[in-house]
Motif scaffolding. Structure first.
Motif, PDB file in Angstrom:
ATOM      1  N   THR A 172      -7.191   0.553   0.187  1.00  0.00           N
ATOM      2  CA  THR A 172      -6.416  -0.483   0.876  1.00  0.00           C
ATOM      3  C   THR A 172      -6.699  -0.444   2.370  1.00  0.00           C
TER       4      THR A 172
ATOM      5  N   ASP B 143      -7.871  -3.631   4.415  1.00  0.00           N
ATOM      6  CA  ASP B 143      -7.065  -4.039   5.565  1.00  0.00           C
ATOM      7  C   ASP B 143      -7.935  -4.168   6.816  1.00  0.00           C
ATOM      8  N   ASP B 144      -8.785  -3.174   7.054  1.00  0.00           N
ATOM      9  CA  ASP B 144      -9.686  -3.227   8.219  1.00  0.00           C
ATOM     10  C   ASP B 144     -10.624  -4.428   8.143  1.00  0.00           C
TER      11      ASP B 144
ATOM     12  N   ASP C 102      -8.736  -7.572   8.927  1.00  0.00           N
ATOM     13  CA  ASP C 102      -8.497  -7.626  10.374  1.00  0.00           C
ATOM     14  C   ASP C 102      -9.752  -8.067  11.114  1.00  0.00           C
TER      15      ASP C 102
ATOM     16  N   SER D 182      -5.521 -14.375   2.878  1.00  0.00           N
ATOM     17  CA  SER D 182      -6.134 -13.465   1.910  1.00  0.00           C
ATOM     18  C   SER D 182      -5.335 -13.431   0.618  1.00  0.00           C
TER      19      SER D 182
END
Length: 145
Positions: A111, A115-116, A119, A132
């Motif tokens: 995750t 997430d990165d 971003d 997303s």
């Protein structure tokens, strides 16, 4: 059943590796192999050991999948595409009609990686907005034959 210190140590060793050979456990505990085997059987019979399980390592875990829907600024397509190409979690990029300009298929091992990546997409120059969608389960998957 009351556990003594040896039982606790045995359970700790089994918790680290439930497939450890009894001879190895015995050597670590400083006991005879037959004594350790008898203790394991007693712990199983009493319910102190309810069963054994498998813990998957990172290499065996399925990858997390997601789709990112992206709106881009006019004439920003090449810049955004270059940015998307640089992100390892990006598997494919499609242009589309409708409210969004691009559909991006993602796959990540964690995750945090997902997430990165999301971003990085949202912060990319030329990206107006993104949405997303995390894939939860596959209900139908028709491979091409």
């Amino acid at each position: 059943m009351q556990l003594d210190e040896t039982d606790s140590q045995l359970l700790s060793l089994l918790g680290e590796n439930a497939r450890a050979p009894v001879a190895t456990l015995a050597r670590k505990l400083g006991l005879a192999r037959t004594t350790v085997q008898a203790r394991i059987e007693r712990l199983e019979t009493s319910g102190a050991i309810a069963g054994y399980t498998l813990r998957l390592g990172d290499a065996a875990r399925p990858r997390l999948r997601a789709t990112a829907l992206i709106s881009i600024e006019l004439r920003a397509g090449p810049t955004v595409l270059d940015r998307l190409k640089s992100l390892p979690a990006v598997e494919s990029v499609h242009t589309c009609s409708g409210r969004f300009d691009l559909i991006v298929q993602l796959a990540a091992d964690s995750t945090a990686e997902l997430d990165d990546t999301l971003d990085n997409i949202g912060e990319a120059k030329g990206v107006k907005s993104s949405e997303s969608l995390i894939h939860l389960s596959t209900k139908l998957d028709r491979p091409r034959g």
